[in-house]
Motif scaffolding. Structure first.
Motif, mmCIF file in Angstrom:
data_model
loop_
_atom_site.group_PDB
_atom_site.id
_atom_site.type_symbol
_atom_site.label_atom_id
_atom_site.label_comp_id
_atom_site.label_asym_id
_atom_site.label_seq_id
_atom_site.Cartn_x
_atom_site.Cartn_y
_atom_site.Cartn_z
ATOM 1 N N LEU A 165 -2.040 13.547 -15.247
ATOM 2 C CA LEU A 165 -1.988 12.132 -14.478
ATOM 3 C C LEU A 165 -3.515 11.559 -14.501
ATOM 4 N N THR A 166 -3.716 10.519 -14.677
ATOM 5 C CA THR A 166 -4.698 9.785 -14.128
ATOM 6 C C THR A 166 -4.543 8.342 -13.867
ATOM 7 N N VAL A 171 -2.795 7.598 -8.170
ATOM 8 C CA VAL A 171 -2.499 8.866 -8.830
ATOM 9 C C VAL A 171 -1.777 9.800 -7.642
ATOM 10 N N ALA A 231 -3.374 16.579 -11.687
ATOM 11 C CA ALA A 231 -3.481 15.148 -10.892
ATOM 12 C C ALA A 231 -4.684 14.788 -10.759
ATOM 13 N N PHE A 261 -9.355 10.468 -11.340
ATOM 14 C CA PHE A 261 -9.133 9.161 -11.370
ATOM 15 C C PHE A 261 -9.732 8.518 -12.728
#
Length: 488
Positions: free
Chosen positions: A75-76, A157, A234, A237
């Protein structure tokens, strides 16, 4: 393979990525921005989570049809803003977007009182209205009940991570602005006290250590169509994810994200803060220990292009033709690209910064005005990248990088080759690269970096633009007093 997800401000994308960095399939879904009042921009966490579930399920179906297994979910997404949640991960009011301006008065007061400068001296992070510091202070004054109801004040996020894994966490890149002492990855108590919000320290999750993986919960697994317990990575970003996903690897290399705004960043091996310097930009922790990103997130970008194209009665489909009709220098027309109502935040800070065109005449064409703005944005990119310490290669991504002629202008203004990845989803790529590192099975970074087209600068144009850049800097110095005075 890994499913990389990039949760943007307006679009969520998921890609099934192979170890060569290519996407087998990509799916996207738009997210809604809510504007409940002047200067207010919010998002509904439930809607954002639904967008992630929607695109991931589509990619999972495609993976199954192709006979591919999924090793992890990476995830970003967008940074900054303020995503308040309770212990169960439910949103405490709508999430406040990084585009929000409700804390402008708080920030203006901090600039006048020296608070902003004092925080910058300790963390190296400038602040803007859509960053967590002034937003927390605004809520503490105007909506203290929201803070009392919240268990965590985080970002996009980690809000999704909490929903999918039950964990309250934050990536160090997200936590960097504005309270983190980046080298130690710990919060600066002094910075929180200076901002008058130390009592809300308990809302800040501790940054996850590099390489941390989470486990997909049974509930989320059923929604996504993935196995329960699947590793979830995770972060970082979107800005640092784009840097690594586009091939930045050596100290001094730069990344240029030509999106709605202009993300300019350079990889560094030390954090160097000038306590007396203008409080612009930020230092970000990265997934690589002892590697940091010096980021100058300018407010200019493709939004400027959209504005000037609309003003002259064209759209982005006409860009290549228009740029071909105007030579370097735009027929004597020059521009400053500070069109954001929030002014500028990098490489200088001035909420009153405004754009301009000069050199207009009856002979000026629509193409000249478009080229002048494209050149102005490119000058801004050079200003920010040089301020961030650029010494190496430059990788570019984002919507603006898809234009061959505008990419050429950037290369000519920078006087350096511009490396543009063939794979457009570089944010998801960067997240997937991080996930493979965390799984202990890193990808071949040289191979990933080789999958790029290179735009070489034209020597004559580069010499011309080098002179133009000096005039651009002088134009800013001449214009700043007319914006109402320096606000640094």
């Amino acid at each position: 393979m890994i499913i990389g997800v990039d949760v943007g401000t307006s679009v969520t994308k998921a890609s099934l990525l192979g170890r060569d960095g290519s996407a087998l399939v990509t799916r996207s879904r738009r997210s809604e921005l809510h504007r409940p009042g002047p200067g207010r921009v919010e998002q509904d966490l439930d809607e954002v989570v639904d967008s992630v579930v929607h695109v991931v399920r589509q990619v999972v179906t495609a993976a199954e049809q192709a006979g591919q297994s999924v090793e992890a979910l990476a995830l970003t997404g967008q940074g900054d803003g303020l995503w308040l949640r309770d212990e169960a991960g439910e949103s405490v009011g709508h999430a406040i977007s990084w585009l929000d301006a409700r804390s402008s008065e708080v920030l203006a007061g901090w600039a006048d009182s020296g608070v902003q400068q004092q925080v910058y001296a300790r963390t190296g992070s400038g602040m803007f209205p859509g960053s967590a510091g002034p937003l927390l202070a605004h809520l503490a004054e105007h909506e203290p009940q929201r803070l009392r109801r919240a268990a965590v004040a985080g970002y996009c996020v980690d809000a999704i991570v909490q929903r999918f894994t039950g964990e309250i966490t934050v990536d160090a890149s997200d936590a960097s602005l504005p309270f983190l002492d980046v080298p130690s990855r710990t919060y600066s108590t002094e910075a929180l006290e200076i901002c008058g919000i130390a009592e809300h320290r308990d809302l800040l999750a501790e940054p996850a250590p590099p390489g941390k993986l989470f486990a997909l919960s049974g509930k989320a697994a059923a929604e996504l169509g993935l196995p329960s317990g699947l590793p979830v990575s995770a972060g970082p970003f979107d800005l640092p994810a784009c840097a690594f996903g586009s091939g930045v690897g050596a100290v001094g290399d730069g990344s240029l994200v030509i999106g709605t705004t202009l993300g300019c960043q350079v990889l560094r091996d030390t954090v160097d803060i000038d306590p007396a310097g203008e409080p612009a930009g930020m230092w970000l922790a990265t997934p690589v220990p002892e590697r940091y990103l010096r980021v100058m997130p300018a407010m200019v970008g493709t939004a400027n292009l959209d504005w000037v194209l609309g003003t002259v009665g064209h759209d982005v489909a006409d860009l290549e033709t228009l740029l071909a009709r105007s030579e370097p220098g735009a027929g004597g027309v020059s521009a400053l690209s500070f069109l954001s109502s929030s002014g500028e935040r990098a490489p200088f800070v001035d909420a009153r910064a405004r754009g301009q065109f000069t050199g207009l005449s009856l002979e000026t064409t629509r193409a000249d005005m478009v080229r002048a703005m494209c050149e102005a944005v490119a000058y801004a990119a050079r200003h920010n990248l040089e301020s961030a310490g650029l010494t190496g290669q430059v990788a570019a991504c984002g919507g603006g990088a898809r234009s061959a002629r505008w990419s050429q202008i950037f290369a000519d203004v920078l006087g350096r080759p511009l490396h543009v990845p063939h794979e457009e989803g570089v944010g998801a790529r960067g997240a997937a690269m991080t996930a493979w590192d965390s799984l202990g099975d890193p990808v071949d970074r040289d191979r990933w970096a080789a999958e790029r087209r290179t735009v070489e600068p034209d020597p004559d144009a580069a010499a011309f633009y080098d002179r133009g850049y000096r005039e651009y800097l002088a134009s800013i110095d001449r214009a700043r007093p007319h914006w109402g005075g320096d606000s640094a």
